[in-house]
Design a protein around this motif. Structure first.
Motif, short mmCIF file in Angstrom:
data_model
loop_
_atom_site.label_atom_id
_atom_site.label_comp_id
_atom_site.label_asym_id
_atom_site.label_seq_id
_atom_site.Cartn_x
_atom_site.Cartn_y
_atom_site.Cartn_z
N LYS A 130 31.63 40.59 42.31
CA LYS A 130 32.02 39.48 42.68
C LYS A 130 33.72 39.63 41.95
N SER A 131 33.91 40.87 41.24
CA SER A 131 34.89 40.75 41.01
C SER A 131 36.03 41.44 41.52
N LYS A 132 35.62 42.03 42.42
CA LYS A 132 36.15 43.19 43.10
C LYS A 132 37.16 42.55 44.45
N ASN A 133 37.21 41.28 44.42
CA ASN A 133 38.54 40.22 44.78
C ASN A 133 39.82 40.86 44.12
N MET A 134 39.61 41.33 43.72
CA MET A 134 41.00 41.45 42.60
C MET A 134 41.72 43.04 42.61
N ILE A 135 40.69 43.52 44.20
CA ILE A 135 41.07 45.20 44.40
C ILE A 135 42.44 44.61 45.40
N GLY A 136 41.89 43.40 46.75
CA GLY A 136 43.10 43.29 46.98
C GLY A 136 44.21 42.77 47.04
N TYR A 137 44.11 42.12 45.40
CA TYR A 137 45.69 41.89 44.71
C TYR A 137 46.40 44.00 44.12
N VAL A 138 45.58 44.27 43.44
CA VAL A 138 45.78 45.24 42.91
C VAL A 138 46.77 45.91 44.26
N SER A 139 45.39 46.35 45.35
CA SER A 139 46.38 46.99 46.51
C SER A 139 47.82 46.24 47.18
N ALA A 140 47.31 45.04 47.46
CA ALA A 140 48.67 44.15 47.98
C ALA A 140 50.45 44.95 46.70
N ILE A 141 49.69 44.32 45.39
CA ILE A 141 50.88 45.15 44.14
C ILE A 141 51.19 46.44 44.69
N GLY A 142 50.00 47.15 44.58
CA GLY A 142 50.65 48.95 44.96
C GLY A 142 51.46 48.95 46.08
N LEU A 143 51.36 48.90 47.39
CA LEU A 143 52.20 48.05 47.98
C LEU A 143 53.77 48.11 48.28
N ALA A 144 53.58 46.96 48.26
CA ALA A 144 54.81 46.27 47.30
C ALA A 144 55.82 47.33 46.79
#
Lengths: 505, 487
Positions: B29-43
């Motif tokens: 369930k909490s895997k959805n936050m990984i997308g945000y983490v990746s986006a922040i990393g790329l940014a």
């Protein structure tokens, strides 16, 4: 430095964006009317500040944009641009009033009309060739949508044909602009897209593009000419026009004929005439333009004579009238050129009335086929009155603006292009013919009972047409306000060109 | 020697490994936050690259940081960022999304290594890292046969192209005795041309040609882009394809020296065939993803014009068009993903969600998506003011200059063909625009999910922003091209 022009363009653009965002039809049309009204006001202020005795660019402004490519946002008007700016600012508010009753997706409809105003104002005022090209292209997009959303049964075909045909012509023109730009860069050592700078350096080009077939100069000249005459349009590149007009909604046709076609003519005066003496074979180029002009006059007239659809007839009459512009420009006599400029202005007003009449008839009677109409004058007296005025102006009745324009072109072109003028004269007879014949069959005579109950045009429709008719008569009786500034610009322009060619001035 | 210049790559590599680790530890369930983490990393990487100026070379000159590498890194990061933001919605609640994001991050690192590679080996390693990751990404919808077909095709053809490329590299190494690009260049400047050199170049052109999807090396592209998940197609078409270009920019200058300009004719033919074929075939497509794939082949043809004249300005034009294409095409595929979302929300079992008929009335059903797609299409067709126009303008213009200054008619003919092609492309874009705005909608207005909207708007802002204010980007591209030391 003034900022009238950028202010005018910005207001139209903002007006267009607001119109897109409005929720109701009432809001959209009020926004469109107010925004285009402000543009009209600014153009009148510009007119009052404009000094017709000055020959160069006035009211100019310059803002830097892309220095590394030498591109600036520079605007300004002279006797070529100012009348067309005025024309655009007259036609758009009147079109909005005429189309006051539009119900289908009104916010987009009025927004697109304002976007057209942005495009044409940019074309008529840009002094930077790059910015000119951008506006030249911007004009296409709203018209594509006007045709393909509000158009008639074959709107898809017409819209795509219009878009691709004119876009290819623009691309050819772009290539020629590239060549001019590169040439000037090579000569001066710094990039600069200023229109006059590029035109000035054209004469220094040399060499063959394809050895012994065409020189670089001639190729550039033909590329530019092609870009402009397709837009006008001139025979044989006119085939997109009847399709576009027949399918376009009335407001679209009005803008297309009154403003978009004028872009081509504007290009002739702004670019082609100054380049003419420097091309490698000016004599041939003049003959080419004169042939295109006369061909457009005659062919347009004969095709108009043969049409069954009233709107298609008006579309072909536009081709024929724009032929005078090409002919007048090619003749290189000051008054023939200013006459051609005046023809642009005058045709812009007259053709609005004609297309609006077609729109009203279509709306009321449900058909535009001349043979199916007949005797509608009885039921549509107000329309008949303004329509008759428009048709008479279009056929060149003295006292109306069209007469002055065509007379100036024919009378003064005779000095340099006698044969072509004599040929063009034949067109006049048939021009009168198809106008009167169409009126007689469609409007007068006995009423065709099959049409059922038909009503007169709405007051706002008749009102906007009446304003146009008054303007046509005003400029027919007193053309000086615009004709003077045209002559002031045309005289030195032509003297330079003709002097180099050694033709009679 | 400060490794701070490589911080973006290091950050992303660490992040990718961390994402895999986090994926093992947290609940589905909490895997959805990984997308945000990746986006922040790329940014964050993107900000680092935009903020940090400086040049340097690392690892015995195998990796360089110069303007050329940086602008391509910006392209790759922008594309990945857009794809990741859109994926937050696309792969929402997918239990494998940790792997998905790790793969995207690794693919991005691979592409960035290619951009920086100054040695044939680092180039190859970067290529393989990016390719391996994207093979898996293409097949990520493992229950969808089309996605599997896409991945398999991509894998087989990709491996073939890697093999060709590697063989070419081994020949170059055999002749010159070095894998370092500047050293090879120095060798060829003095050496005699032999048949082996030509053979090596042929293999390299073919190897890069596959990556760039130039005709006749293009046949994987339409199937792969069509079958892959739309957000992955966005990454493939807009990002990983550009790998081929940056590698070709670096390596083929070498070809220019080695085989004395004959290669230009080869590229002229490839470019003309590629753009014409891409545009002509795009006209008849019913699937929008396929249409975009062919349009992307056509765009590759335009970019390949940069190799034809190989001047500083033409390469700058190629870079600009690559940048513009990254935004436009990346955005367009994301818009297709929104349409897929829309169609599936009408009917759970819908097939062929990217069929053109699903775009009918999109202007009413999903106004933001439709407007964005409208902007991308006009930009792809090269209508000003847009990034696509600026790229094409500089590119075509540079070829025209070359044609006029060398009085070469065939170059001029090529420009004219390119311009006519660009006019032709309007036809198929306008067709979709007509569907979106003219035809009546076949369903209710939908609520456009926020991640998609953000990704689309970022791409639109980039596309129009570059069109309105191209000066800094043109300067960057000119700097980048100056690295190659061509005229």
């Amino acid at each position: 430095m003034t900022a009238y022009i950028s202010l005018m363009i910005a207001i139209s653009l903002i007006g267009a964006l607001i119109a897109f965002l409005t929720k109701t039809r009432q809001q959209a049309r009020v926004v469109a009317l107010v925004s285009s009204g402000i543009s009209l006001l600014i153009s009148l202020i510009m007119l009052s500040r404009f000094d017709p005795s000055v020959t160069g660019i006035q009211l100019d402004e310059i803002h830097s944009w892309i220095p590394s490519l030498g591109i600036t946002l520079s605007f300004g008007v002279d006797g070529i641009g100012m009348p067309l700016v005025l024309l655009s600012c007259i036609v758009i508010p009147l079109t909005v009033i005429f189309a006051w009753g539009e119900t289908k997706e009104a916010n987009k409809f009025y927004g697109l009309i304002l976007l057209e105003l942005v495009g044409v104002l940019g074309v008529f005022t840009s002094l930077d060739f790059f910015v000119f090209y951008i506006f030249w292209e911007i004009v296409l997009i709203p018209m594509f949508f006007l045709i393909s959303i509000w158009g008639g049964p074959r709107k898809d075909y017409a819209a795509i044909k219009f878009f691709i045909y004119t876009h290819i012509a623009s691309l050819v023109m772009l290539l020629a602009i590239f060549a001019l730009y590169f040439n000037a860069w090579q000569i001066t050592g710094s990039p600069d897209f200023n229109m006059f700078h590029l035109l000035k350096n054209y004469s220094l080009l040399e060499g063959w593009l394809i050895t012994n077939v065409i020189t670089i100069k001639d190729a550039i000249f033909i590329g530019l000419l092609f870009g402009f005459i397709v837009k006008m349009p001139a025979v044989p590149f006119h085939t997109w026009l009847p399709d576009a007009h027949v399918e376009a909604p009335t407001a679209g046709s009005v803008i297309l004929a009154a403003l978009l076609l004028k872009m081509g003519g504007y290009g002739l005066f702004r670019v082609i005439v100054p380049l003419l003496p420097f091309s490698d074979s000016p004599g041939k180029m003049i003959t080419l333009m004169a042939i295109i002009g006369v061909l457009s006059i005659l062919y347009g007239t004969f095709l108009a004579l043969a049409q069954r659809d009233l709107k298609k007839m008006v579309a072909y009459s536009s081709i024929s009238h724009m032929g005078y512009v090409t002919l007048g420009a090619a003749a290189l006599v000051p008054l023939s050129v200013s006459g051609a400029m005046f023809q642009q202005f005058s045709h812009g007003l007259i053709t609005c009335v004609l297309f609006m009449s077609c729109g009203v008839i279509q709306h009321s009677a449900g058909t535009r086929i001349i043979g199916d109409l007949g005797g509608i004058a009885k039921h549509m007296p107000k329309l008949t009155f303004v329509m008759l005025a428009g048709f008479l102006a279009s056929l060149g009745l003295p006292g109306m603006s069209g007469f002055i324009a065509e007379l100036l072109v024919l009378l003064n072109s005779y000095a340099n292009l006698p044969t072509f003028v004599i040929l063009a004269l034949f067109g006049i007879v048939f021009t009168a013919g198809y106008h009167l014949w169409a009126m007689q069959r469609a409007v007068f005579g006995t009423f065709n009972e099959k049409l059922g109950h038909i009503h007169d045009g709405a007051n706002y429709e008749i009102a906007s047409m009446a304003v146009l008719v008054l303007l046509i008569i005003f400029f027919g009786l007193y053309p000086n306000p615009v004709l003077n500034m045209m002559t002031a610009t045309a005289t030195p322009l032509v003297r330079d060109a003709a002097g180099l060619l050694g033709v009679i001035v | 020697m400060s490794f701070i210049l490589l911080a973006p790559e290091i950050l992303l590599t660490v992040l990718a490994l961390a994402v895999i680790l986090i994926g093992l530890l947290v609940s589905d369930k909490s895997k959805n936050m990984i997308g945000y983490v990746s986006a922040i990393g790329l940014a964050a990487s993107l900000v680092m690259i935009l903020g940090k100026t400086g040049e340097g070379s690392f690892f015995y000159n195998a990796i360089v940081v110069d303007p050329l590498s940086q602008i391509f890194k910006i392209i790759f990061l922008v594309v990945s960022l857009l794809a990741v933001i859109a994926s937050i919605q696309y792969f929402k609640d997918n239990r494998n999304q940790d792997e998905y994001y790790a793969l995207i991050l690794l693919a991005t690192v691979g592409m960035m290594v290619v951009a920086s590679a100054n040695d044939l080996l680092s180039l190859f390693v970067g290529f393989e890292l990016a390719s391996m990751s994207t093979y898996v990404l293409a097949g990520f919808e493992k229950k969808n046969p089309a996605s599997l077909e896409a991945a398999l095709k991509y894998f087989i053809i990709g491996s073939l192209s890697s093999a060709l490329m590697l063989f070419g590299m081994s020949l170059v190494y055999g002749v010159s005795g070095s894998t370092n690009i500047p050293e090879i260049l120095a060798y060829f400047k003095t050496a005699q041309v032999s048949g082996i050199d030509v053979l090596a170049m042929v293999f390299l052109v073919a190897g890069f040609g596959f990556k760039m999807a130039l005709v006749p090396f293009h046949m994987w592209a339409p199937d792969t882009y069509e079958g892959s998940p739309s957000v992955v197609s966005s990454l493939l078409a807009a990002g990983s394809k550009k790998m081929g270009f940056v590698a070709a920019f670096r390596v083929l200058v070498l070809a220019l020296v080695a085989v004395r300009a004959d290669i230009q004719i080869v590229f002229a033919i490839l470019a003309v065939i590629t753009m014409t074929y891409g545009n002509v075939v795009a006209i008849s497509q019913k699937s929008i993803k396929r249409m975009l794939a062919y349009s992307s082949i056509a765009q590759a043809g335009y970019i390949a014009l940069a190799f034809v004249v190989m001047t500083q300005m033409s390469i700058a034009g190629g870079v600009l068009l690559a940048l513009g294409h990254a935004l436009m095409k990346g955005g367009a595929f994301i818009a297709v993903a929104v349409v897929g979302y829309m169609v599936l929300s009408d009917n759970k079992n819908a097939k062929n969600t990217d069929d053109i008929s699903n775009f009918a009335g999109l202007g009413k059903r999903a106004p933001i998506t439709a407007l964005s797609l409208f902007v991308f299409f006009l930009a792809l067709a090269g209508i000003p003011p847009s990034a696509g126009f600026i790229g094409k303008f500089v590119l075509f213009y540079s070829v025209t200059i070359e044609a006029v200054s060398t009085a070469s008619t065939w170059l001029l003919v090529i420009v004219i063909i390119a311009i006519l092609n660009s006019a032709l492309s309007i036809y198929y874009y306008a067709r979709v625009i007509r569907y979106m705005y003219v035809l009546p909608p076949e369903g209710e207005k939908i609520h456009e999910p926020l991640p998609y909207v953000i990704a689309l708007l970022l791409a639109v802002i980039g596309t129009i922003g570059i069109g309105l204010y191209p000066e800094p980007v043109i300067n960057m591209a000119m700097n980048a091209a100056s690295v190659l030391g061509v005229r």
